[in-house]
Write an enzyme that holds these catalytic residues in place. Structure first.
Site, PDB file in Angstrom:
ATOM      1  N   GLN A 109      43.539  49.392  43.014  1.00 23.47           N
ATOM      2  CA  GLN A 109      44.669  49.124  42.949  1.00 23.47           C
ATOM      3  C   GLN A 109      45.533  49.525  41.559  1.00 23.47           C
ATOM      4  O   GLN A 109      45.036  49.624  40.561  1.00 23.47           O
ATOM      5  CB  GLN A 109      44.760  47.595  43.127  1.00 23.47           C
ATOM      6  CG  GLN A 109      46.231  47.179  43.138  1.00 23.47           C
ATOM      7  CD  GLN A 109      46.444  45.777  43.688  1.00 23.47           C
ATOM      8  OE1 GLN A 109      46.486  44.725  42.622  1.00 23.47           O
ATOM      9  NE2 GLN A 109      46.628  45.119  44.746  1.00 23.47           N
TER      10      GLN A 109
ATOM     11  N   PRO B 251      42.028  42.071  45.559  1.00 27.41           N
ATOM     12  CA  PRO B 251      41.921  42.414  44.232  1.00 27.41           C
ATOM     13  C   PRO B 251      42.742  41.208  43.307  1.00 27.41           C
ATOM     14  O   PRO B 251      43.543  40.710  43.890  1.00 27.41           O
ATOM     15  CB  PRO B 251      43.259  43.711  44.153  1.00 27.41           C
ATOM     16  CG  PRO B 251      43.908  43.372  45.411  1.00 27.41           C
ATOM     17  CD  PRO B 251      43.108  42.702  46.463  1.00 27.41           C
ATOM     18  N   MET B 252      41.811  40.989  42.286  1.00 23.67           N
ATOM     19  CA  MET B 252      42.181  39.783  41.536  1.00 23.67           C
ATOM     20  C   MET B 252      42.099  40.128  39.919  1.00 23.67           C
ATOM     21  O   MET B 252      40.724  40.502  39.488  1.00 23.67           O
ATOM     22  CB  MET B 252      41.328  38.682  41.975  1.00 23.67           C
ATOM     23  CG  MET B 252      41.563  37.948  43.197  1.00 23.67           C
ATOM     24  SD  MET B 252      40.346  36.611  43.401  1.00 23.67           S
ATOM     25  CE  MET B 252      38.765  37.346  44.209  1.00 23.67           C
ATOM     26  N   ALA B 253      43.061  40.237  39.460  1.00 27.59           N
ATOM     27  CA  ALA B 253      42.984  40.282  37.893  1.00 27.59           C
ATOM     28  C   ALA B 253      41.972  39.387  37.093  1.00 27.59           C
ATOM     29  O   ALA B 253      41.994  38.389  37.128  1.00 27.59           O
ATOM     30  CB  ALA B 253      44.362  40.244  37.115  1.00 27.59           C
TER      31      ALA B 253
ATOM     32  N   CYS C  44      51.480  40.628  43.774  1.00 22.96           N
ATOM     33  CA  CYS C  44      51.321  39.937  42.607  1.00 22.96           C
ATOM     34  C   CYS C  44      52.347  39.102  42.188  1.00 22.96           C
ATOM     35  O   CYS C  44      53.400  39.539  41.915  1.00 22.96           O
ATOM     36  CB  CYS C  44      50.834  40.830  41.313  1.00 22.96           C
ATOM     37  SG  CYS C  44      50.500  39.966  39.857  1.00 22.96           S
TER      38      CYS C  44
ATOM     39  N   ASN D 237      45.578  37.981  54.759  1.00 27.73           N
ATOM     40  CA  ASN D 237      45.190  37.369  53.702  1.00 27.73           C
ATOM     41  C   ASN D 237      45.976  36.093  53.257  1.00 27.73           C
ATOM     42  O   ASN D 237      46.967  35.743  53.648  1.00 27.73           O
ATOM     43  CB  ASN D 237      45.510  38.362  52.313  1.00 27.73           C
ATOM     44  CG  ASN D 237      45.100  37.836  51.033  1.00 27.73           C
ATOM     45  OD1 ASN D 237      45.839  37.890  49.976  1.00 27.73           O
ATOM     46  ND2 ASN D 237      43.859  37.051  50.798  1.00 27.73           N
ATOM     47  N   GLY D 238      45.169  35.090  52.450  1.00 24.44           N
ATOM     48  CA  GLY D 238      45.896  33.849  52.386  1.00 24.44           C
ATOM     49  C   GLY D 238      44.965  32.656  52.844  1.00 24.44           C
ATOM     50  O   GLY D 238      44.960  32.570  54.299  1.00 24.44           O
TER      51      GLY D 238
ATOM     52  N   GLY E 285      40.264  35.952  48.838  1.00 22.13           N
ATOM     53  CA  GLY E 285      40.572  36.044  47.348  1.00 22.13           C
ATOM     54  C   GLY E 285      39.896  34.933  46.452  1.00 22.13           C
ATOM     55  O   GLY E 285      38.675  35.035  46.479  1.00 22.13           O
ATOM     56  N   ARG E 286      40.424  33.769  46.257  1.00 27.06           N
ATOM     57  CA  ARG E 286      40.044  32.942  45.378  1.00 27.06           C
ATOM     58  C   ARG E 286      38.862  32.175  45.857  1.00 27.06           C
ATOM     59  O   ARG E 286      38.173  31.790  44.836  1.00 27.06           O
ATOM     60  CB  ARG E 286      41.255  31.901  45.036  1.00 27.06           C
ATOM     61  CG  ARG E 286      42.293  32.463  43.983  1.00 27.06           C
ATOM     62  CD  ARG E 286      43.530  31.507  44.218  1.00 27.06           C
ATOM     63  NE  ARG E 286      44.366  31.413  45.546  1.00 27.06           N
ATOM     64  CZ  ARG E 286      44.766  30.221  45.894  1.00 27.06           C
ATOM     65  NH1 ARG E 286      44.889  29.091  45.319  1.00 27.06           N
ATOM     66  NH2 ARG E 286      45.413  30.395  47.168  1.00 27.06           N
TER      67      ARG E 286
END
Length: 332
Positions: free
Chosen positions: A70, A16-18, A100, A200-201, A224-225
């Site tokens: 989320q 999940p990424m805002a 977050c 994650n990461g 993610g990114r």
């Protein structure tokens, strides 16, 4: 990987990424091979549920199962009610945000700030799990800072509360996204718990995903990114993990088609004005590794209509595919 009644195949998830993992992006990444895509966070404060932004975020029509939403907040009662509200609006998995690092989130004791209060964590998790009849998952970091890596303690609380799966970002909150992700804590958590663990990461390639899974023994990886501008990455990871073979990156023509479809989905989802504006960051990510990136962004950022944005994007990638330098003015 199994989350409640849902079989996550392949075991590769979009984090999940805002402002990023909206419905158009989740649908795209799932279509290109991800097994799970988690929505950007929805606040637990009911005052925000009926805003235009929240209604857009809660639109899951046509989205492939399972739909994971989320939620973020700090009050157990409010989070429980937010979970019920989102299930009523299509959520099939509820994910709780305790990872977050954003200051505006942590300043109200939400996100990763919650890890400083294990008792509150327990009350939140129990309240949300008891409130809904769908699986509840949790995303955390390794701790608040280097001196307070309490993720194993939080993980035990989560399992005892009935959390169905746990995603761990291998950084403390004070690291934000700097430095290198550390996987030892994720491996330790995996050795302690029976529920599925998602690592994650810094997972930015199929080879790195395989390394992280081997190092942590986690049940799945979360990207993610690295997926920004590369929505096909999760499918490449899934293929490599299943076969040991590396898929090539899409051709420029294929990237053009993926991007144009993404832009059209954004325009349809948000409406033309907002869709054109929101698409600009995605256009920058798709072109970020190209030498013409600055000039391209200067041009497409001036586009005011969906038709103009699509036209400029098509011409840019067609020129690249033909081996011709795009006819772009110098960036200001």
């Amino acid at each position: 990987m199994q989350i409640g009644p849902h079989s996550i195949q392949p075991a590769v998830a979009l984090a999940p990424m805002a402002g990023v993992t909206d419905k158009p992006f989740r649908q795209l990444v799932k279509r290109l091979g991800a097994g799970l895509a988690v929505s950007e966070m929805t606040l637990s404060d009911p005052r925000f549920w009926t805003t235009a932004k929240s209604r857009t975020r809660m639109d899951h029509a046509g989205e492939p199962d399972p739909i994971s939403v989320q939620i973020a907040g700090t009050d157990p009662v409010a989070l429980a009610e937010a979970a019920r509200y989102n299930v009523d609006h299509g959520a099939q998995i509820i994910d709780i945000n305790m990872g977050c690092p954003a200051k505006k989130v942590c300043n109200v004791l939400a996100g990763s700030a919650l890890m400083r209060d294990p008792q509150l964590v327990g009350r939140i998790l129990e309240a949300v799990v008891q409130a809904v009849n769908v699986p509840v998952t949790l995303k955390i970091r390794t701790g608040w800072d280097a001196d307070n890596r309490n993720a194993p303690e939080i993980a035990r609380i989560a399992e005892d509360a009935g959390i169905a799966a746990l995603a761990v970002h291998g950084r403390t909150r004070d690291q934000h996204y700097t430095g290198l992700a550390e996987y030892d804590t994720i491996a330790q958590i995996k050795s302690l718990l029976r529920i599925p663990i998602i690592a994650n990461g810094d997972i930015d390639s199929p080879q790195k995903a395989a390394f992280v899974l081997n190092t942590t023994k986690a049940d799945a990886v979360m990207v993610g990114r690295a997926a920004q501008g590369r929505p096909w990455l999760l499918g490449q990871i899934a293929h490599f993990l299943a076969t040991g073979e590396s898929l090539p990156d899409p051709t420029l023509s294929e990237i053009r088609d993926i991007l144009l479809a993404h832009l059209q989905a954004l325009h349809a989802h948000y409406g033309e004005d907002s869709g054109v504006r929101i698409a600009r960051k995605h256009l920058g990510w798709y072109a970020k590794d190209r030498p013409e990136n600055a000039a391209f962004r200067a041009v497409v950022n001036r586009a005011q209509t969906a038709e103009e944005q699509l036209h400029l994007t098509r011409d840019y990638f067609d020129a690249l595919a033909a081996g011709v330098a795009p006819d772009l003015p110098k960036a200001a």
